[in-house]
Design a protein around this motif. Structure first.
Motif, PDB file in Angstrom:
ATOM      1  N   PHE A 236      82.594  17.440  80.322  1.00  0.00           N
ATOM      2  CA  PHE A 236      83.711  18.728  78.744  1.00  0.00           C
ATOM      3  C   PHE A 236      82.977  19.424  78.899  1.00  0.00           C
ATOM      4  O   PHE A 236      82.795  20.613  78.962  1.00  0.00           O
ATOM      5  CB  PHE A 236      83.971  17.671  78.165  1.00  0.00           C
ATOM      6  N   TRP A 237      81.825  19.068  78.870  1.00  0.00           N
ATOM      7  CA  TRP A 237      80.965  19.690  78.153  1.00  0.00           C
ATOM      8  C   TRP A 237      80.182  21.142  79.018  1.00  0.00           C
ATOM      9  O   TRP A 237      80.181  22.235  79.678  1.00  0.00           O
ATOM     10  CB  TRP A 237      78.911  19.554  77.465  1.00  0.00           C
ATOM     11  N   ARG A 238      79.685  20.430  80.759  1.00  0.00           N
ATOM     12  CA  ARG A 238      78.832  21.393  81.185  1.00  0.00           C
ATOM     13  C   ARG A 238      80.147  22.538  81.355  1.00  0.00           C
ATOM     14  O   ARG A 238      79.810  23.087  82.510  1.00  0.00           O
ATOM     15  CB  ARG A 238      78.528  20.401  82.571  1.00  0.00           C
TER      16      ARG A 238
ATOM     17  N   GLU B  16      71.123   9.570  75.917  1.00  0.00           N
ATOM     18  CA  GLU B  16      70.885   9.472  74.026  1.00  0.00           C
ATOM     19  C   GLU B  16      70.103   8.772  73.409  1.00  0.00           C
ATOM     20  O   GLU B  16      69.904   7.845  74.121  1.00  0.00           O
ATOM     21  CB  GLU B  16      72.627   8.998  74.168  1.00  0.00           C
TER      22      GLU B  16
ATOM     23  N   VAL C  25      75.960  22.327  86.123  1.00  0.00           N
ATOM     24  CA  VAL C  25      76.817  20.953  86.801  1.00  0.00           C
ATOM     25  C   VAL C  25      75.925  19.756  87.253  1.00  0.00           C
ATOM     26  O   VAL C  25      75.822  18.634  86.160  1.00  0.00           O
ATOM     27  CB  VAL C  25      78.018  21.296  87.319  1.00  0.00           C
TER      28      VAL C  25
ATOM     29  N   THR D 151      83.132  11.503  81.746  1.00  0.00           N
ATOM     30  CA  THR D 151      84.103  12.648  81.326  1.00  0.00           C
ATOM     31  C   THR D 151      83.418  13.385  80.143  1.00  0.00           C
ATOM     32  O   THR D 151      83.555  14.908  80.155  1.00  0.00           O
ATOM     33  CB  THR D 151      85.390  11.837  80.346  1.00  0.00           C
ATOM     34  N   GLU D 152      82.428  13.035  78.756  1.00  0.00           N
ATOM     35  CA  GLU D 152      82.347  13.395  77.841  1.00  0.00           C
ATOM     36  C   GLU D 152      81.191  14.704  78.488  1.00  0.00           C
ATOM     37  O   GLU D 152      81.629  16.169  78.496  1.00  0.00           O
ATOM     38  CB  GLU D 152      81.552  12.699  76.799  1.00  0.00           C
ATOM     39  N   GLU D 153      80.342  14.561  79.655  1.00  0.00           N
ATOM     40  CA  GLU D 153      79.148  15.034  80.199  1.00  0.00           C
ATOM     41  C   GLU D 153      79.419  15.990  80.762  1.00  0.00           C
ATOM     42  O   GLU D 153      79.801  17.658  80.642  1.00  0.00           O
ATOM     43  CB  GLU D 153      78.339  14.428  80.793  1.00  0.00           C
TER      44      GLU D 153
ATOM     45  N   ILE E 263      71.379  13.849  81.001  1.00  0.00           N
ATOM     46  CA  ILE E 263      70.373  13.012  79.592  1.00  0.00           C
ATOM     47  C   ILE E 263      71.154  12.068  79.229  1.00  0.00           C
ATOM     48  O   ILE E 263      72.132  11.546  79.298  1.00  0.00           O
ATOM     49  CB  ILE E 263      70.719  14.018  78.755  1.00  0.00           C
TER      50      ILE E 263
ATOM     51  N   HIS F  25      82.795  23.464  79.841  1.00  0.00           N
ATOM     52  CA  HIS F  25      82.674  24.494  78.794  1.00  0.00           C
ATOM     53  C   HIS F  25      81.463  25.484  79.035  1.00  0.00           C
ATOM     54  O   HIS F  25      81.535  26.891  79.260  1.00  0.00           O
ATOM     55  CB  HIS F  25      82.347  23.782  77.574  1.00  0.00           C
ATOM     56  N   PHE F  26      80.323  24.784  79.101  1.00  0.00           N
ATOM     57  CA  PHE F  26      78.992  25.772  80.002  1.00  0.00           C
ATOM     58  C   PHE F  26      79.337  26.520  80.871  1.00  0.00           C
ATOM     59  O   PHE F  26      79.031  27.921  80.285  1.00  0.00           O
ATOM     60  CB  PHE F  26      77.419  24.749  80.023  1.00  0.00           C
ATOM     61  N   THR F  27      79.499  25.759  81.488  1.00  0.00           N
ATOM     62  CA  THR F  27      80.542  26.551  82.676  1.00  0.00           C
ATOM     63  C   THR F  27      81.738  28.200  83.167  1.00  0.00           C
ATOM     64  O   THR F  27      80.962  29.176  83.453  1.00  0.00           O
ATOM     65  CB  THR F  27      81.054  26.137  84.033  1.00  0.00           C
TER      66      THR F  27
ATOM     67  N   ALA G  65      72.948  19.083  86.409  1.00  0.00           N
ATOM     68  CA  ALA G  65      72.057  18.559  86.364  1.00  0.00           C
ATOM     69  C   ALA G  65      71.894  16.916  85.977  1.00  0.00           C
ATOM     70  O   ALA G  65      72.833  16.845  85.771  1.00  0.00           O
ATOM     71  CB  ALA G  65      71.883  19.978  85.135  1.00  0.00           C
TER      72      ALA G  65
END
Lengths: 209, 209
Positions: free
Chosen positions: B153-155, B209, B202, B149-151, B207, B157-159, B204
């Motif tokens: 969320f970021w991706r 942590e 999306v 979910t967290e990843e 990564i 928003h990047f999109t 990708a």
DNA sequence: GTCTATAACTAGATAGAC
DNA sequence: GTCTATCTAGTTATAGAC
């Protein structure tokens, strides 16, 4: 601390947060505790102040970027796209030493310049700092030689959009991440997350026409 | 054609091109050939006019998006990320039937709303049109279940950033493509190019942590 | 519903005293 | 170099005639 410096220090933050149109000279001068007339005395006009704000950051950043990108272009081993985009990280992060929150302020300004002023920033960057562009496209070409010029043009603009937009709303995103995932992040973490995204985007399979 | 309609038809284009702050009611009413006072009579205030402009597009778009995304979520076969993003294409393109240049106007407005008005749009969309968001995140989860979910969320928003920013400057990009590569493109071509980019972003590697 | 006229305010820029 | 005071022009919004 000189009046000129005080104005620049307040103006960049206000411009970043509220846009160039959305920030009045009255707001800037009152927060900077200087006289309203000082902006016109020291900079001539609001437009010149905007240029000065951008130049201060670009003059700090562009030599760092140039040397980081030159390294990649001159290295004998082929860089990956991740390497290329990562070359931006340290120079950008170093803006935090130049000024508190310098990194996010600058990246937000970049976004404002793109959207607020209809092409002014594109003109400003390409005419005032052309080296950075040349070095960057060369580095991408080395990392991904199959990518033709046209496709690269599009993908680099998509990348610019991703970065600039993300950074414009980075404060909001960091807040949400804190609330929803209980993680305390900073601008460096956001950059670390966005690089794999844009690298993968640029490396996407080439569409047939 | 009613005064109200004339105002909306002129306002959306001006807001898209010059931002909400950058567009005055005088500009809108004079281009629409209606009286200056008409905006306040029909809409109450400039802010309400902005809401009306956005609502007109969203009310047209959101049912289309909901049905396209529902299809993906209910289908038995797993959709790809390209499928998910492509679900947006037809509803967006159809805005060109709703109004001339409707697609690019709407996407530019979306970008303006994000950057001009400090979170107003986020509030507007998430409170007024929450279904689209839920369906979209569900569709992405189906296409890429490993993405936490967290990843995500970021991706996402990047999109959002990539799309919105690209479309804000789509006219400029189309012009450059015409000059530099002698290609006549339209908004549909730009969308076709950006989808592989965001889908790859999306998708990708996650990564550590 | 539509208009004119104008109020009430804010903007950027400048002249001139100090 | 800094200040006050003011100019000019722009903004949103509204009151009131038609």
């Amino acid at each position: 601390m000189s009046t000129k410096h005080k104005i620049l220090d307040v103006a960049d933050v206000l411009f970043a947060n509220k846009g160039f149109n959305g920030t009045s000279l009255r707001e800037i001068t009152s927060q900077a505790n200087v006289n309203l007339a000082a902006v016109n005395y020291h900079f001539g006009s609001k437009k010149e102040l905007i240029k000065a704000v951008m130049s201060r950051y670009m003059d700090e950043l562009s030599p760092q970027l140039e040397s980081a990108l030159s390294l990649l272009c001159e290295s004998t081993k082929q860089p990956s796209l991740n390497d290329v985009f990562s070359a931006f990280t340290q120079p950008l992060i170093d803006l935090n030493c130049f000024k508190e929150n310098g990194t996010s302020t600058f990246l937000q300004l970049l976004g404002r310049g793109y959207t607020d002023s209809q092409g002014f920033l594109r003109w400003f960057l390409t005419t005032q700092y052309p080296n950075v562009f040349t070095l960057f496209t060369n580095a991408v070409k080395r990392a991904y030689p199959e990518l033709n010029t046209e496709e690269m043009f599009w993908r680099l603009h998509f990348t610019m959009g991703t970065i600039v937009f993300t950074m414009s709303s980075s404060e909001a995103l960091i807040d949400i991440a804190q609330n929803d995932f209980d993680k305390t992040l900073d601008i460096e973490d956001v950059i670390a997350r966005v690089i794999p995204y844009v690298a993968a985007g640029v490396a996407a399979p080439i569409i047939k026409e």
